[in-house]
Design a protein around this motif. Structure first.
Motif, PDB file in Angstrom:
ATOM      1  N   VAL A  12      13.146 -44.753  24.660  1.00 26.30           N
ATOM      2  CA  VAL A  12      12.964 -45.809  25.657  1.00 26.30           C
ATOM      3  C   VAL A  12      14.297 -46.410  26.092  1.00 26.30           C
ATOM      4  CG1 VAL A  12      10.607 -46.424  25.025  1.00 26.30           C
ATOM      5  CG2 VAL A  12      12.524 -47.472  23.799  1.00 26.30           C
ATOM      6  N   ARG A  13      15.383 -45.974  25.472  1.00 24.67           N
ATOM      7  CA  ARG A  13      16.697 -46.503  25.856  1.00 24.67           C
ATOM      8  C   ARG A  13      17.005 -46.185  27.321  1.00 24.67           C
ATOM      9  NH1 ARG A  13      19.495 -43.985  22.316  1.00 24.67           N
ATOM     10  NH2 ARG A  13      19.833 -42.182  23.668  1.00 24.67           N
ATOM     11  N   ARG A  14      16.648 -44.978  27.758  1.00 27.90           N
ATOM     12  CA  ARG A  14      16.913 -44.578  29.145  1.00 27.90           C
ATOM     13  C   ARG A  14      16.225 -45.501  30.134  1.00 27.90           C
ATOM     14  NH1 ARG A  14      13.927 -41.353  32.304  1.00 27.90           N
ATOM     15  NH2 ARG A  14      12.663 -40.707  30.507  1.00 27.90           N
ATOM     16  N   LEU A  15      15.000 -45.899  29.829  1.00 23.75           N
ATOM     17  CA  LEU A  15      14.260 -46.812  30.694  1.00 23.75           C
ATOM     18  C   LEU A  15      14.960 -48.168  30.755  1.00 23.75           C
ATOM     19  CD1 LEU A  15      11.788 -47.395  32.419  1.00 23.75           C
ATOM     20  CD2 LEU A  15      10.501 -47.894  30.334  1.00 23.75           C
ATOM     21  N   ALA A  16      15.480 -48.618  29.621  1.00 21.13           N
ATOM     22  CA  ALA A  16      16.199 -49.894  29.588  1.00 21.13           C
ATOM     23  C   ALA A  16      17.480 -49.806  30.410  1.00 21.13           C
ATOM     24  CB  ALA A  16      16.514 -50.273  28.148  1.00 21.13           C
ATOM     25  N   GLU A  17      18.223 -48.719  30.266  1.00 19.10           N
ATOM     26  CA  GLU A  17      19.488 -48.560  30.982  1.00 19.10           C
ATOM     27  C   GLU A  17      19.274 -48.475  32.490  1.00 19.10           C
ATOM     28  OE1 GLU A  17      21.149 -45.125  29.138  1.00 19.10           O
ATOM     29  OE2 GLU A  17      21.969 -46.243  27.428  1.00 19.10           O
ATOM     30  N   GLN A  18      18.166 -47.878  32.909  1.00 21.75           N
ATOM     31  CA  GLN A  18      17.854 -47.793  34.333  1.00 21.75           C
ATOM     32  C   GLN A  18      17.626 -49.166  34.947  1.00 21.75           C
ATOM     33  OE1 GLN A  18      14.460 -45.180  34.399  1.00 21.75           O
ATOM     34  NE2 GLN A  18      15.697 -43.310  34.320  1.00 21.75           N
ATOM     35  N   ASN A  19      17.339 -50.134  34.093  1.00 19.49           N
ATOM     36  CA  ASN A  19      17.085 -51.497  34.562  1.00 19.49           C
ATOM     37  C   ASN A  19      18.174 -52.473  34.121  1.00 19.49           C
ATOM     38  OD1 ASN A  19      14.132 -51.710  35.831  1.00 19.49           O
ATOM     39  ND2 ASN A  19      14.080 -50.187  34.179  1.00 19.49           N
ATOM     40  N   GLY A  20      19.362 -51.945  33.830  1.00 21.28           N
ATOM     41  CA  GLY A  20      20.506 -52.788  33.530  1.00 21.28           C
ATOM     42  C   GLY A  20      20.621 -53.246  32.095  1.00 21.28           C
ATOM     43  N   GLY A  21      19.809 -52.676  31.203  1.00 23.78           N
ATOM     44  CA  GLY A  21      19.849 -53.077  29.801  1.00 23.78           C
ATOM     45  C   GLY A  21      20.410 -51.993  28.921  1.00 23.78           C
TER      46      GLY A  21
END
Length: 284
Positions: A245-254
């Motif tokens: 789920v890290r990729r999903l977070a990074e896509q949203n600036g996290g």
């Protein structure tokens, strides 16, 4: 004078405990991932000799603005910060919490940090989600109840060798409340399926993201969980071991770890727009 910027969770604040205790001449600032670049943009470099950043990392533009102006040290364990290892002094290990890395950094400097090993190991057990110690979940409970300032004051004043009677009472009462909260929050969410066929769960909650996520993944057999905290404008993501789920977070600036990540959002965050972007097919 050292400026120490760190994440405002248990791991990040415990790094601050160690620097306040052993470095003395330090200004501590605790913040969310989305706030660090703005803080760095406003830093008066003439006031400090060095900047230490723990349990988080700056964006490339914010980092490059200060590069050459002031010495910067990064201590982090998130994979998203590995690029900094080639740019500045950086201690990076995804297998240890930032608190443990800070503990070891101070020890290598010759500081007598050994009395704080128990605290570092306790925080490491929680933050890396090993959960081999009973008191690591309890330590996070105590942190949440005390808040940043009281936690800093308590543990920078004396090391951890078990909870006091008052602290144990706080932990016991909070454990009861936590269990009720997790079960109640889980009942209020809903399950969906994304474009990859993975089952995920969406729930609005303001506390105990890791514990709530773990409960939902295990008991409701979800692939991952999206926990939306409207009060703090934050989304926490938790997943089973095989799901990243890290990729999903990074896509949203996290950012974060493979199975535990998150990001902050603005006031106009649209839940359904976000769910549409990740490819919701139908409700479960």
């Amino acid at each position: 004078m050292l400026l120490h910027i760190s994440h405002n969770d248990l791991d990040g604040v415990s790094c601050g405990v160690l620097t306040k205790k052993f470095l003395r001449e330090v200004d501590n600032i605790f913040c969310n991932y989305n706030e660090i670049d703005q803080i760095l943009a406003e830093v008066n470099t003439a006031e400090y000799e060095r900047i230490l950043i723990t349990d988080m990392s700056p964006g490339k533009r914010a980092f490059e603005r200060l590069l050459g102006e002031i010495e910067m040290i990064i201590i982090d364990h998130h994979e998203s910060s590995v690029w900094l290892t080639e740019m500045t002094e950086c201690i990076h290990d995804i297998k240890k919490s930032a608190t443990m890395l800070t503990f070891e950094w101070l020890k290598d400097m010759g500081k007598d940090v050994e009395p704080y090993r128990e605290l570092a190991e306790c925080v490491n057990d929680f933050d890396m989600w090993h959960l081999k110690r009973k008191d690591s979940l309890q330590m996070n409970m105590l942190f949440m109840k005390l808040g940043v300032e009281r936690y800093m004051e308590r543990f920078s004043r004396r090391p951890y060798n078990g909870f006091s009677a008052d602290e144990q009472l706080i932990v016991e009462l909070e454990t009861e409340r936590r269990d009720k909260y997790i079960h109640s929050a889980a009942k209020s969410g809903f399950s969906l399926k994304d474009r990859d066929g993975l089952d995920f769960f969406v729930v609005f909650a303001e506390e105990y993201s890791s514990e709530l996520g773990n409960h939902i993944i295990k008991d409701l057999e979800m692939d991952y969980v999206i926990i939306i905290n409207m009060q703090r404008h934050k989304v926490s993501l938790r997943s089973r071991p095989a799901v990243d789920v890290r990729r999903l977070a990074e896509q949203n600036g996290g950012g974060g770890h493979k199975n535990a990540a998150g990001f902050s959002f603005e006031f106009d965050f649209g839940t359904m727009d976000f769910l549409h972007e990740i490819g919701v097919i139908h409700e479960g």
